[in-house]
Design a protein around this motif. Structure first.
Motif, PDB file in Angstrom:
ATOM      1  N   LYS A  53       0.893  -1.096  -0.271  1.00  0.00           N
ATOM      2  CA  LYS A  53       0.152   0.084  -0.087  1.00  0.00           C
ATOM      3  C   LYS A  53       0.801   1.196  -0.163  1.00  0.00           C
ATOM      4  N   ASP A  54       1.154   1.604  -1.112  1.00  0.00           N
ATOM      5  CA  ASP A  54       2.477   2.735  -1.555  1.00  0.00           C
ATOM      6  C   ASP A  54       1.935   4.026  -0.560  1.00  0.00           C
ATOM      7  N   GLN A  55       2.947   4.502   0.082  1.00  0.00           N
ATOM      8  CA  GLN A  55       2.536   5.924   0.966  1.00  0.00           C
ATOM      9  C   GLN A  55       4.094   6.371   0.934  1.00  0.00           C
ATOM     10  N   VAL A  56       4.059   7.627   0.406  1.00  0.00           N
ATOM     11  CA  VAL A  56       5.252   8.257   0.382  1.00  0.00           C
ATOM     12  C   VAL A  56       5.662   9.178   1.589  1.00  0.00           C
ATOM     13  N   ILE A  57       6.976   9.045   1.904  1.00  0.00           N
ATOM     14  CA  ILE A  57       7.355  10.050   2.904  1.00  0.00           C
ATOM     15  C   ILE A  57       8.293  10.970   2.326  1.00  0.00           C
ATOM     16  N   ILE A  58       8.235  12.251   2.841  1.00  0.00           N
ATOM     17  CA  ILE A  58       8.955  13.306   2.234  1.00  0.00           C
ATOM     18  C   ILE A  58       9.884  13.873   3.463  1.00  0.00           C
ATOM     19  N   THR A  59      11.181  13.353   3.244  1.00  0.00           N
ATOM     20  CA  THR A  59      12.161  13.640   4.235  1.00  0.00           C
ATOM     21  C   THR A  59      13.332  14.754   3.929  1.00  0.00           C
ATOM     22  N   SER A  60      12.999  15.670   2.784  1.00  0.00           N
ATOM     23  CA  SER A  60      13.908  16.588   2.578  1.00  0.00           C
ATOM     24  C   SER A  60      13.258  17.680   1.860  1.00  0.00           C
ATOM     25  N   GLY A  61      13.541  18.871   1.744  1.00  0.00           N
ATOM     26  CA  GLY A  61      13.075  19.974   0.556  1.00  0.00           C
ATOM     27  C   GLY A  61      11.858  20.338   0.773  1.00  0.00           C
ATOM     28  N   VAL A  62      11.016  20.185   1.845  1.00  0.00           N
ATOM     29  CA  VAL A  62       9.773  20.896   2.074  1.00  0.00           C
ATOM     30  C   VAL A  62       9.536  21.196   3.474  1.00  0.00           C
ATOM     31  N   LEU A  74      11.869  11.658  -1.589  1.00  0.00           N
ATOM     32  CA  LEU A  74      10.898  10.953  -1.532  1.00  0.00           C
ATOM     33  C   LEU A  74      11.044   9.498  -1.253  1.00  0.00           C
ATOM     34  N   THR A  75      10.496   9.004  -0.416  1.00  0.00           N
ATOM     35  CA  THR A  75      10.709   7.604   0.260  1.00  0.00           C
ATOM     36  C   THR A  75       9.517   6.830   0.427  1.00  0.00           C
ATOM     37  N   VAL A  76       9.424   5.508  -0.469  1.00  0.00           N
ATOM     38  CA  VAL A  76       8.355   4.580  -0.089  1.00  0.00           C
ATOM     39  C   VAL A  76       8.805   3.330   0.441  1.00  0.00           C
ATOM     40  N   VAL A  77       8.433   2.920   1.503  1.00  0.00           N
ATOM     41  CA  VAL A  77       8.712   1.808   2.142  1.00  0.00           C
ATOM     42  C   VAL A  77       8.155   0.852   1.688  1.00  0.00           C
ATOM     43  N   ASN A  78       9.099  -0.339   1.265  1.00  0.00           N
ATOM     44  CA  ASN A  78       8.165  -1.982   0.904  1.00  0.00           C
ATOM     45  C   ASN A  78       7.668  -2.601   2.012  1.00  0.00           C
ATOM     46  N   ASP A  79       6.368  -2.711   2.224  1.00  0.00           N
ATOM     47  CA  ASP A  79       5.997  -3.604   3.462  1.00  0.00           C
ATOM     48  C   ASP A  79       6.482  -5.097   3.266  1.00  0.00           C
ATOM     49  N   ASP A  80       6.805  -5.415   2.067  1.00  0.00           N
ATOM     50  CA  ASP A  80       6.998  -6.937   1.675  1.00  0.00           C
ATOM     51  C   ASP A  80       8.422  -7.206   2.364  1.00  0.00           C
ATOM     52  N   TRP A  81       9.387  -6.314   2.633  1.00  0.00           N
ATOM     53  CA  TRP A  81      10.511  -6.548   2.668  1.00  0.00           C
ATOM     54  C   TRP A  81      10.731  -7.497   4.054  1.00  0.00           C
ATOM     55  N   LYS A  82       9.769  -7.325   4.860  1.00  0.00           N
ATOM     56  CA  LYS A  82       9.865  -8.125   6.016  1.00  0.00           C
ATOM     57  C   LYS A  82      10.084  -9.645   5.922  1.00  0.00           C
ATOM     58  N   HIS A  83       9.566 -10.107   4.598  1.00  0.00           N
ATOM     59  CA  HIS A  83       9.769 -11.578   4.057  1.00  0.00           C
ATOM     60  C   HIS A  83      10.883 -11.684   3.331  1.00  0.00           C
ATOM     61  N   TRP A  84      11.866 -10.498   3.253  1.00  0.00           N
ATOM     62  CA  TRP A  84      13.138 -10.714   2.111  1.00  0.00           C
ATOM     63  C   TRP A  84      14.319 -10.267   3.011  1.00  0.00           C
ATOM     64  N   THR A  85      14.343 -10.209   4.407  1.00  0.00           N
ATOM     65  CA  THR A  85      15.433  -9.462   4.870  1.00  0.00           C
ATOM     66  C   THR A  85      16.711 -10.546   4.853  1.00  0.00           C
ATOM     67  N   SER A  86      16.406 -11.938   4.765  1.00  0.00           N
ATOM     68  CA  SER A  86      17.630 -12.471   4.675  1.00  0.00           C
ATOM     69  C   SER A  86      18.115 -12.660   3.321  1.00  0.00           C
ATOM     70  N   ILE A  87      17.095 -12.895   2.491  1.00  0.00           N
ATOM     71  CA  ILE A  87      17.477 -12.805   0.875  1.00  0.00           C
ATOM     72  C   ILE A  87      17.978 -11.549   0.386  1.00  0.00           C
ATOM     73  N   MET A  88      17.684 -10.398   0.666  1.00  0.00           N
ATOM     74  CA  MET A  88      17.895  -9.416   0.013  1.00  0.00           C
ATOM     75  C   MET A  88      18.691  -8.260   1.344  1.00  0.00           C
ATOM     76  N   GLY A  89      19.346  -8.670   2.221  1.00  0.00           N
ATOM     77  CA  GLY A  89      20.051  -8.117   3.091  1.00  0.00           C
ATOM     78  C   GLY A  89      21.280  -7.458   2.370  1.00  0.00           C
ATOM     79  N   VAL A  90      21.810  -6.228   3.111  1.00  0.00           N
ATOM     80  CA  VAL A  90      22.833  -5.467   2.506  1.00  0.00           C
ATOM     81  C   VAL A  90      23.985  -5.839   3.181  1.00  0.00           C
ATOM     82  N   GLU A  91      24.209  -6.525   4.561  1.00  0.00           N
ATOM     83  CA  GLU A  91      25.332  -6.938   5.165  1.00  0.00           C
ATOM     84  C   GLU A  91      25.895  -8.110   4.513  1.00  0.00           C
ATOM     85  N   PRO A  92      27.216  -8.250   4.349  1.00  0.00           N
ATOM     86  CA  PRO A  92      28.063  -9.172   3.821  1.00  0.00           C
ATOM     87  C   PRO A  92      27.513 -10.652   4.643  1.00  0.00           C
ATOM     88  N   LEU A  93      27.748 -11.555   3.804  1.00  0.00           N
ATOM     89  CA  LEU A  93      27.238 -12.944   4.480  1.00  0.00           C
ATOM     90  C   LEU A  93      28.158 -13.381   5.517  1.00  0.00           C
TER      91      LEU A  93
END
Length: 393
Positions: A53-62, A74-93
Motif C-alpha cells: 500500500k504505497d505511501q510516500v514520506i517526504i524527508t527533505s526539501g519541504v 521521497l521515500t516509499v517503504v516496501n511492506d513486503d521487505w520483512k519477508h525478504w530480509t535474509s534474501i535481500m540483506g545489505v550486510e556481507p554474508l
C-alpha cells in the motif's frame, strides 16, 4: 530539474531525489499518495498490489507544506521487505554461509526480461540481482516524481490526463470522448476498472483480461496522454537533443515494457496525403494564433504549438507468464521453463498512470529550462508574460 531513483523491488524501500524545484511551491505527501494509489489500481493487477500500500514520506526539501528550493527526497517503504530480509540483506554474508544456499536464487532467465543480458553485462550468476532493479516496481518512484511535476504544472494552469485506448486488440471509439473536457475525461477514467473512457470497450477489455488470465497468458495495449495548457515554443528546433517531441518520446519509451510511441495521428500519417495531416494556422483576437486541427499532436519542429499535446505508447504483454515460456539454465545450460515471479495478466491501466507522470515530469523539466524558476511566484509571472507575448506576436 533533475532526479534519480534508487531501490530494489524487494528491498527495504524505494527512494527518489528531485533537484531544481522552485521554492514556495505547495507540496504535501497526500498530493503524491493519491497518484500512487491510482498506479496500484486497474483491473488485471496481481497480488503484489494487495501486499504493498504505497505511501510516500517526504524527508527533505519541504517545510510546512511548501518546497524550499533545496533537493526534495521521497521515500516509499516496501511492506513486503520483512519477508525478504535474509534474501535481500545489505550486510556481507557470514563466513559459515554458502552463497549458493540463499533462497530464491534465479539461474533461469525469463524471456522478454532484462535477466539474461543484465546478468551478462554485470557478471551476476544469480539473476535476482538483475530483476530486482529492472522490475517495474521502480515506476512507483517515477509516479511519485510525476505527482510533484503535476503539482508544479497545475500552478501554471497546465493539466494532464491519461487513458487506455486499446487492450488485446480491443480499441476505443474516440468519438465517444472527443468533445469531453479534460476534467470530465479524468472523472470517467478514474471511475472505470481499466481507466478507459469508452464504456462499451471497457466491458470488453475487462472480459478479455479475465479470459487471458484463465489461460495463464497476458495482454498488452495502448495508452494515451493528453497535456492541455502548455504554451507554444517549449522545446527548440536549433539542436536535435532539444526537440520536445524527442524528449517526450524518450520519456515514454523509458517505461518498462513500452515498445512504441506516436504523436497525434501517429503512424496513420503514413496512409494519408499531406493535406490531411498538417494543421492549418488561424488567428483570432481572443485566442491569438491557433491550429484548426490537432493532427500533429501539439508539436511542430520540435516545439509545442499551444494545442493539446497528444502522445500514445504501446505496452507489450507482460513477459512473466503463469504458462511459462522456455528458457535455458545459465548454470547447467539445460532447457527449462522460465521462473515464475508474481505477475499481472494485464498492467496497461497502471501503465497509463505511469505514462501520464513521466510525460508530466518531462514537460515540467522543459518549462524550468525555459523560464527562471527559483521561486514559484516569479515563474508564474514569467510564464504569464510569455503567454501574453505569443498571443500578441
Amino acid at each position: 530539474m533533475r532526479f534519480f531513483t534508487a531501490g530494489e523491488s524487494h528491498g527495504p524501500q524505494l527512494t527518489a531525489i528531485i533537484e531544481g524545484l522552485p521554492a514556495q511551491m505547495p507540496l504535501t505527501a497526500e498530493m503524491i499518495n493519491d497518484e500512487l494509489k491510482r498506479r496500484q489500481g486497474g483491473h488485471g493487477r496481481g497480488r503484489r498490489m494487495q501486499i504493498e500500500k504505497d505511501q510516500v514520506i517526504i524527508t527533505s526539501g519541504v517545510r510546512h507544506g511548501k518546497t524550499l528550493g533545496s533537493p526534495v527526497t521521497l521515500t516509499v517503504v516496501n511492506d513486503d521487505w520483512k519477508h525478504w530480509t535474509s534474501i535481500m540483506g545489505v550486510e556481507p554474508l557470514a563466513d559459515d554461509v554458502n552463497p549458493e544456499d540463499i533462497k530464491r536464487q534465479i539461474t533461469r532467465p525469463r524471456p522478454g526480461h532484462a535477466d539474461l543480458v543484465g546478468g551478462m553485462k554485470y557478471g551476476h550468476r544469480d539473476l535476482r540481482n538483475v530483476l530486482e532493479r529492472s522490475s517495474a516496481r521502480e515506476t512507483t518512484m517515477r509516479v511519485a516524481i510525476g505527482a510533484v511535476a503535476k503539482q508544479f504544472l497545475r500552478q501554471l494552469n497546465i493539466f494532464t490526463v491519461a487513458h487506455v485506448t486499446e487492450i488485446g486488440g480491443i480499441t476505443t471509439d474516440p468519438d465517444t470522448y472527443a468533445e469531453l473536457t479534460i476534467d470530465k475525461l479524468r472523472n470517467i477514467i478514474e471511475a472505470d476498472p481499466v481507466y478507459c473512457a469508452d464504456k462499451d470497450a471497457s466491458v470488453r477489455m475487462v472480459n478479455a483480461i479475465d479470459e487471458i488470465k484463465g489461460r495463464g497468458d497476458t495482454l498488452g495495449g495502448v495508452v494515451e496522454v493528453i497535456v492541455e495548457g502548455c504554451p507554444p515554443g517549449i522545446g527548440s528546433y536549433v539542436q536535435f537533443d532539444r526537440k520536445m517531441d524527442g524528449k517526450l518520446a524518450s520519456a515514454m519509451m523509458s517505461i518498462n515494457a513500452f515498445k512504441g510511441v506516436e504523436f497525434g495521428l501517429g503512424f496513420k500519417m503514413a496512409q494519408k496525403p499531406g493535406s490531411e495531416v498538417h494543421d492549418e494556422i488561424a488567428w483570432s483576437e481572443e485566442l491569438g494564433y491557433y491550429r484548426k486541427s490537432n493532427r500533429l499532436g501539439g508539436l511542430e519542429g520540435g516545439m509545442t504549438t499551444g494545442m493539446p499535446i497528444v502522445i500514445r505508447g504501446v505496452m507489450k504483454p507482460i513477459p512473466t507468464l503463469y504458462k511459462p515460456l522456455e528458457s535455458v539454465d545459465i548454470d547447467t545450460k539445460e532447457p527449462f521453463v522460465a521462473t515464475i515471479e508474481r505477475s499481472d495478466p494485464c498492467a496497461v491501466p497502471a501503465a497509463s498512470v505511469v505514462a501520464e507522470h513521466v510525460i508530466a515530469t518531462e514537460i515540467a523539466k522543459a518549462i524550468m529550462e525555459e523560464f527562471r524558476s527559483d521561486t514559484m511566484d516569479n515563474l508564474k509571472e514569467e510564464v504569464e508574460r510569455y503567454r501574453q507575448y505569443v498571443k500578441e506576436f
